[in-house]
Design a protein around this motif. Structure first.
Motif, short mmCIF file in Angstrom:
data_model
loop_
_atom_site.label_atom_id
_atom_site.label_comp_id
_atom_site.label_asym_id
_atom_site.label_seq_id
_atom_site.Cartn_x
_atom_site.Cartn_y
_atom_site.Cartn_z
N HIS A 30 -13.04 9.28 4.51
CA HIS A 30 -11.64 10.17 5.07
C HIS A 30 -10.68 9.54 3.94
CE1 HIS A 30 -8.17 11.41 7.34
NE2 HIS A 30 -8.86 12.54 7.12
N GLY A 31 -10.64 8.19 3.71
CA GLY A 31 -9.48 7.47 3.00
C GLY A 31 -9.95 8.14 1.48
N LEU A 32 -11.15 8.39 1.00
CA LEU A 32 -11.50 8.64 -0.24
C LEU A 32 -10.96 10.24 -0.22
CD1 LEU A 32 -12.68 8.48 -3.05
CD2 LEU A 32 -14.95 9.04 -1.94
N LEU A 33 -11.33 11.13 0.72
CA LEU A 33 -10.88 12.34 0.72
C LEU A 33 -9.50 12.46 0.61
CD1 LEU A 33 -11.18 15.57 1.10
CD2 LEU A 33 -11.37 15.12 3.46
N CYS A 34 -8.70 11.73 1.41
CA CYS A 34 -7.12 11.97 1.40
C CYS A 34 -6.57 11.62 0.07
CB CYS A 34 -6.54 11.12 2.38
SG CYS A 34 -6.98 11.71 4.02
N TYR A 108 -9.31 3.92 -3.99
CA TYR A 108 -10.57 4.39 -4.77
C TYR A 108 -10.31 6.02 -5.01
CZ TYR A 108 -15.09 5.06 -6.47
OH TYR A 108 -16.32 5.53 -6.94
N GLY A 109 -9.81 6.83 -4.18
CA GLY A 109 -9.40 8.10 -4.55
C GLY A 109 -8.57 8.34 -5.46
N ILE A 110 -7.30 7.64 -5.34
CA ILE A 110 -6.17 7.77 -6.01
C ILE A 110 -6.62 7.44 -7.45
CG2 ILE A 110 -4.03 6.55 -6.88
CD1 ILE A 110 -3.60 8.78 -4.29
N GLY A 111 -7.56 6.23 -7.61
CA GLY A 111 -7.95 5.83 -8.76
C GLY A 111 -8.89 6.88 -9.50
N MET A 112 -9.71 7.41 -8.71
CA MET A 112 -10.71 8.49 -9.22
C MET A 112 -9.98 9.58 -9.65
SD MET A 112 -13.89 8.42 -6.56
CE MET A 112 -14.42 9.94 -7.13
N GLY A 113 -8.68 9.83 -8.91
CA GLY A 113 -8.12 11.17 -9.45
C GLY A 113 -7.34 10.85 -10.61
N GLY A 114 -7.25 9.81 -11.25
CA GLY A 114 -6.38 9.40 -12.62
C GLY A 114 -4.99 9.34 -12.33
N VAL A 115 -4.48 9.27 -11.44
CA VAL A 115 -3.07 9.04 -11.23
C VAL A 115 -2.47 8.08 -12.18
CG1 VAL A 115 -0.95 8.56 -9.41
CG2 VAL A 115 -3.02 9.90 -8.78
#
Length: 182
Positions: A30-34, A108-115
Motif C-alpha cells: 500500500h505504501g508503494l502504491l501511494c 520506494y514508490g516515490i523513488g521509482m516515480g522519478g520525483v
C-alpha cells in the motif's frame, strides 16, 4: 473489501497478496502504491501490480479494487485517506512494524516515480526526509503505555497527512472553472 469511505481492510489485502504469491506485505504494498500515485498519478495500476504480484496476476480483482479505493481516498475532500496498517486493537509493536513497511514502500514508490527533489517544496522535501527517520521508529514493547500509543498515533497521523500533502503537491487539482460565459 470495506466500503470505500473506510478504506481497505488489511486482512483481505494480506489474503489477496498471499493468494497471488505477492512479493511484499500489505502495508508495504500500500505504501508503494501511494508513493507511485504521488509520483506519477493514477496511470500506475499495471506498474504497481507488476511490482507487487507480477504480470500473471494483473487481473486480481481485490488488488485492483485496492488501487481504485486508494485513488479515491487520496482525492477525498474529507481527508478519508488512511494508511493500511493493522487495527488499533493489535499490539503496538505489530503496528509499528507495519508503519515502517508502509514508509519503506512509500519512499520506494516515490523513488521509482522519478520525483526530482529539486522541484519539491521545502515542506514536501522535509517530509520525505523525515520519513527516513520514521522508518527507524521502534515501539518494540510487549507492554505499550498510553504515552507510547499517543506517540504512535501522532507519528501515524504525521505520515498520513504528509502523504496527502505530497499527493496534492505532485498532482494538483485542475483549476476550477467559474462557469460564466463572456
Amino acid at each position: 473489501m470495506s466500503e470505500p469511505s473506510d478504506g481497505p481492510d488489511i486482512t483481505l489485502v494480506e489474503q489477496w497478496l498471499s493468494d497471488a504469491d505477492g512479493a511484499m506485505e500489505a502495508s508495504e504494498a500500500h505504501g508503494l502504491l501511494c508513493g507511485l500515485l504521488c509520483a506519477r498519478g493514477t496511470g500506475e495500476r499495471r506498474h504497481w501490480l507488476e511490482q507487487v504480484v507480477g504480470e500473471e496476476h494483473l487481473g486480481n480483482a481485490g488488488l485492483n479494487a485496492l488501487f481504485d479505493v486508494t485513488v479515491s481516498l487520496l482525492n477525498d475532500p474529507e481527508l478519508g485517506f488512511r494508511l493500511l496498517l493493522p487495527a488499533d486493537s493489535q499490539p503496538l509493536s505489530e503496528r509499528a512494524v507495519a508503519l515502517r513497511r508502509w514508509t519503506h514502500g512509500f519512499l520506494y514508490g516515490i523513488g521509482m516515480g522519478g520525483v526530482n527533489q529539486e522541484t519539491l517544496s521545502e515542506e514536501v522535501y522535509d517530509f520525505l526526509r523525515d520519513l527516513l527517520e520514521v522508518a527507524k521508529v521502534d515501539f518494540d514493547t510487549d507492554h505499550a503505555t498510553e504515552a507510547d500509543e499517543t506517540a504512535f498515533f501522532e507519528i501515524q497521523e504525521f505520515v498520513r497527512l504528509g502523504a496527502l500533502t505530497v499527493y496534492e503537491e505532485l498532482n494538483p487539482a485542475p483549476a476550477a472553472t467559474t462557469g460564466s460565459i463572456h
